[in-house]
Design a protein around this motif. Sequence first.
Motif, PDB file in Angstrom:
ATOM      1  N   GLY A 112       0.791  -1.222   0.000  1.00 41.54           N
ATOM      2  CA  GLY A 112       0.000   0.000   0.000  1.00 41.54           C
ATOM      3  C   GLY A 112       0.820   1.268   0.000  1.00 41.54           C
ATOM      4  O   GLY A 112       0.605   2.170  -0.817  1.00 41.54           O
ATOM      5  N   ASN A 113       1.801   1.353   0.906  1.00 39.62           N
ATOM      6  CA  ASN A 113       2.571   2.588   1.056  1.00 39.62           C
ATOM      7  C   ASN A 113       3.737   2.689   0.067  1.00 39.62           C
ATOM      8  O   ASN A 113       3.933   3.725  -0.567  1.00 39.62           O
ATOM      9  N   GLU A 114       4.526   1.626  -0.038  1.00 38.45           N
ATOM     10  CA  GLU A 114       5.716   1.700  -0.891  1.00 38.45           C
ATOM     11  C   GLU A 114       5.391   1.554  -2.385  1.00 38.45           C
ATOM     12  O   GLU A 114       5.857   2.351  -3.201  1.00 38.45           O
ATOM     13  N   LEU A 115       4.593   0.544  -2.729  1.00 34.67           N
ATOM     14  CA  LEU A 115       4.288   0.320  -4.140  1.00 34.67           C
ATOM     15  C   LEU A 115       3.077   1.117  -4.619  1.00 34.67           C
ATOM     16  O   LEU A 115       2.932   1.360  -5.813  1.00 34.67           O
ATOM     17  N   GLY A 116       2.203   1.486  -3.696  1.00 33.75           N
ATOM     18  CA  GLY A 116       1.075   2.332  -4.078  1.00 33.75           C
ATOM     19  C   GLY A 116      -0.123   1.616  -4.659  1.00 33.75           C
ATOM     20  O   GLY A 116      -0.904   2.216  -5.417  1.00 33.75           O
ATOM     21  N   TYR A 117      -0.331   0.353  -4.314  1.00 34.53           N
ATOM     22  CA  TYR A 117      -1.553  -0.333  -4.745  1.00 34.53           C
ATOM     23  C   TYR A 117      -2.735   0.241  -3.979  1.00 34.53           C
ATOM     24  O   TYR A 117      -2.735   0.286  -2.745  1.00 34.53           O
ATOM     25  N   VAL A 118      -3.757   0.674  -4.710  1.00 30.35           N
ATOM     26  CA  VAL A 118      -4.896   1.323  -4.077  1.00 30.35           C
ATOM     27  C   VAL A 118      -6.111   1.177  -4.990  1.00 30.35           C
ATOM     28  O   VAL A 118      -5.992   0.798  -6.157  1.00 30.35           O
ATOM     29  N   GLY A 119      -7.281   1.485  -4.457  1.00 31.29           N
ATOM     30  CA  GLY A 119      -8.508   1.358  -5.233  1.00 31.29           C
ATOM     31  C   GLY A 119      -8.591   2.340  -6.386  1.00 31.29           C
ATOM     32  O   GLY A 119      -8.016   3.423  -6.351  1.00 31.29           O
ATOM     33  N   CYS A 120      -9.325   1.934  -7.422  1.00 33.29           N
ATOM     34  CA  CYS A 120      -9.495   2.779  -8.603  1.00 33.29           C
ATOM     35  C   CYS A 120     -10.486   3.897  -8.305  1.00 33.29           C
ATOM     36  O   CYS A 120     -11.493   3.691  -7.636  1.00 33.29           O
ATOM     37  N   GLU A 121     -10.195   5.083  -8.796  1.00 27.71           N
ATOM     38  CA  GLU A 121     -11.043   6.244  -8.569  1.00 27.71           C
ATOM     39  C   GLU A 121     -11.975   6.514  -9.746  1.00 27.71           C
ATOM     40  O   GLU A 121     -13.017   7.146  -9.584  1.00 27.71           O
ATOM     41  N   VAL A 122     -11.587   6.084 -10.943  1.00 25.23           N
ATOM     42  CA  VAL A 122     -12.351   6.380 -12.155  1.00 25.23           C
ATOM     43  C   VAL A 122     -12.722   5.077 -12.857  1.00 25.23           C
ATOM     44  O   VAL A 122     -11.934   4.135 -12.897  1.00 25.23           O
ATOM     45  N   ASP A 123     -13.947   5.041 -13.417  1.00 26.20           N
ATOM     46  CA  ASP A 123     -14.410   3.864 -14.173  1.00 26.20           C
ATOM     47  C   ASP A 123     -14.232   2.597 -13.337  1.00 26.20           C
ATOM     48  O   ASP A 123     -13.548   1.645 -13.736  1.00 26.20           O
ATOM     49  N   PHE A 124     -14.883   2.571 -12.198  1.00 21.77           N
ATOM     50  CA  PHE A 124     -14.683   1.559 -11.155  1.00 21.77           C
ATOM     51  C   PHE A 124     -14.676   0.135 -11.688  1.00 21.77           C
ATOM     52  O   PHE A 124     -13.787  -0.656 -11.363  1.00 21.77           O
ATOM     53  N   ASN A 125     -15.669  -0.232 -12.500  1.00 25.57           N
ATOM     54  CA  ASN A 125     -15.784  -1.638 -12.908  1.00 25.57           C
ATOM     55  C   ASN A 125     -15.241  -1.909 -14.309  1.00 25.57           C
ATOM     56  O   ASN A 125     -15.665  -2.847 -14.984  1.00 25.57           O
ATOM     57  N   HIS A 126     -14.268  -1.111 -14.741  1.00 27.13           N
ATOM     58  CA  HIS A 126     -13.624  -1.382 -16.019  1.00 27.13           C
ATOM     59  C   HIS A 126     -12.898  -2.728 -15.936  1.00 27.13           C
ATOM     60  O   HIS A 126     -12.349  -3.086 -14.886  1.00 27.13           O
ATOM     61  N   PRO A 127     -12.887  -3.520 -17.021  1.00 23.46           N
ATOM     62  CA  PRO A 127     -12.194  -4.814 -16.983  1.00 23.46           C
ATOM     63  C   PRO A 127     -10.746  -4.729 -16.520  1.00 23.46           C
ATOM     64  O   PRO A 127     -10.227  -5.666 -15.899  1.00 23.46           O
ATOM     65  N   ASP A 128     -10.073  -3.614 -16.807  1.00 28.64           N
ATOM     66  CA  ASP A 128      -8.683  -3.460 -16.364  1.00 28.64           C
ATOM     67  C   ASP A 128      -8.565  -3.447 -14.846  1.00 28.64           C
ATOM     68  O   ASP A 128      -7.491  -3.708 -14.300  1.00 28.64           O
ATOM     69  N   HIS A 129      -9.646  -3.111 -14.153  1.00 24.65           N
ATOM     70  CA  HIS A 129      -9.638  -3.095 -12.695  1.00 24.65           C
ATOM     71  C   HIS A 129     -10.063  -4.436 -12.099  1.00 24.65           C
ATOM     72  O   HIS A 129     -10.130  -4.577 -10.874  1.00 24.65           O
ATOM     73  N   ILE A 130     -10.346  -5.391 -12.980  1.00 23.71           N
ATOM     74  CA  ILE A 130     -10.796  -6.724 -12.556  1.00 23.71           C
ATOM     75  C   ILE A 130      -9.744  -7.792 -12.854  1.00 23.71           C
ATOM     76  O   ILE A 130      -9.485  -8.669 -12.023  1.00 23.71           O
ATOM     77  N   HIS A 131      -9.118  -7.712 -14.026  1.00 22.44           N
ATOM     78  CA  HIS A 131      -8.111  -8.704 -14.408  1.00 22.44           C
ATOM     79  C   HIS A 131      -6.843  -8.532 -13.559  1.00 22.44           C
ATOM     80  O   HIS A 131      -6.284  -7.435 -13.472  1.00 22.44           O
ATOM     81  N   LEU A 132      -6.373  -9.617 -12.976  1.00 23.80           N
ATOM     82  CA  LEU A 132      -5.211  -9.577 -12.083  1.00 23.80           C
ATOM     83  C   LEU A 132      -3.976  -9.005 -12.773  1.00 23.80           C
ATOM     84  O   LEU A 132      -3.249  -8.189 -12.186  1.00 23.80           O
ATOM     85  N   ASP A 133      -3.714  -9.426 -14.001  1.00 28.96           N
ATOM     86  CA  ASP A 133      -2.514  -8.962 -14.692  1.00 28.96           C
ATOM     87  C   ASP A 133      -2.524  -7.448 -14.896  1.00 28.96           C
ATOM     88  O   ASP A 133      -1.512  -6.768 -14.720  1.00 28.96           O
ATOM     89  N   ARG A 134      -3.674  -6.893 -15.230  1.00 33.81           N
ATOM     90  CA  ARG A 134      -3.764  -5.452 -15.454  1.00 33.81           C
ATOM     91  C   ARG A 134      -3.612  -4.684 -14.140  1.00 33.81           C
ATOM     92  O   ARG A 134      -2.990  -3.617 -14.091  1.00 33.81           O
ATOM     93  N   VAL A 135      -4.163  -5.229 -13.055  1.00 39.83           N
ATOM     94  CA  VAL A 135      -4.027  -4.565 -11.753  1.00 39.83           C
ATOM     95  C   VAL A 135      -2.567  -4.593 -11.296  1.00 39.83           C
ATOM     96  O   VAL A 135      -2.063  -3.623 -10.719  1.00 39.83           O
ATOM     97  N   LEU A 136      -1.868  -5.683 -11.566  1.00 33.66           N
ATOM     98  CA  LEU A 136      -0.445  -5.741 -11.230  1.00 33.66           C
ATOM     99  C   LEU A 136       0.345  -4.687 -12.008  1.00 33.66           C
ATOM    100  O   LEU A 136       1.329  -4.147 -11.514  1.00 33.66           O
ATOM    101  N   GLU A 137      -0.104  -4.385 -13.212  1.00 36.73           N
ATOM    102  CA  GLU A 137       0.583  -3.394 -14.039  1.00 36.73           C
ATOM    103  C   GLU A 137       0.258  -1.959 -13.608  1.00 36.73           C
ATOM    104  O   GLU A 137       1.156  -1.111 -13.532  1.00 36.73           O
ATOM    105  N   THR A 138      -1.017  -1.690 -13.355  1.00 40.09           N
ATOM    106  CA  THR A 138      -1.446  -0.311 -13.105  1.00 40.09           C
ATOM    107  C   THR A 138      -1.473   0.065 -11.627  1.00 40.09           C
ATOM    108  O   THR A 138      -1.520   1.243 -11.285  1.00 40.09           O
ATOM    109  N   LYS A 139      -1.497  -0.954 -10.732  1.00 41.09           N
ATOM    110  CA  LYS A 139      -1.588  -0.746  -9.282  1.00 41.09           C
ATOM    111  C   LYS A 139      -2.907  -0.092  -8.876  1.00 41.09           C
ATOM    112  O   LYS A 139      -3.003   0.544  -7.815  1.00 41.09           O
TER     113      LYS A 139
END
Length: 254
Positions: free
Chosen positions: A104-131
């Motif tokens: 959370g603090n060092e890498l900055g993984y946090v919830g999405c603020e825009v377009d909450f249910n976009h597929p990029d916010h659901i697929h694990l690989d995309r979340v690992l990329e975008t945090k």
Amino acid sequence: LGRAALPALRRATRSADARLRGRARTAVAQLEREAALRRLTGYAVQPEIDLERGLFLMARLARPAFDRRPYVKALDAMGAAVRERMAAAPDANTAPFALAQYLGNELGYVGCEVDFNHPDHIHLDRVLETKRGMPLTLVAVYLLVARRAGLKAAPIALPGRVLLRLYAGQRSLILDPFLGGKARTRQDCMNYLARHGLVPRPQWFADASDAALLYRHILNLLGSHQARGHAREAGELSVLAGAVTRPRPRRRGR
């Protein structure tokens, strides 16, 4: 012809005829998606489910040529980093907080603020990329890293919100990966349910299984495609969700 047509279709994707090239690419993409869907369905109905494998199979719905190896290496590296920070913690009670501190603090993984249910916010690989991701997928990231770090962890699948429970010796603590790993209390969870007019049920606070989480991932992706008017993709995922909810075969004893 099904997949038997793929060699000819792939040749057609390089045609000088733009119309033929486009139609061939569409056909290849659909055949590859159907193959990915069959693999995911075959796995999702197994008696034993590993969340990581299931989510990487799900990634192939969006990326047919998906290669899981870079993402496995990334998770391995994060697990090793958390282990190092746990070893440097002053005591066993504070060591588990290294997971939230790092992700959370060092890498900055946090919830999405825009377009909450976009597929990029659901697929694990995309979340690992975008945090950035939905609560469920961020919990999956925390869970997979925790397992690599040797931490005992389990999801808490509340309606509409998934949290992570970490076990630290004789006690446990609750983290909200959507809020950057913020610590939560059981009373916080009760207040959340009350705000949404829900009466608490004991099963909501039990450790959720990998199979239950994979099912919720499928439902999230289904809802995302429905919201975007993707009728074909939504229909495919609806069939998959129905297959997952059927009674599972029991493993035979040895």
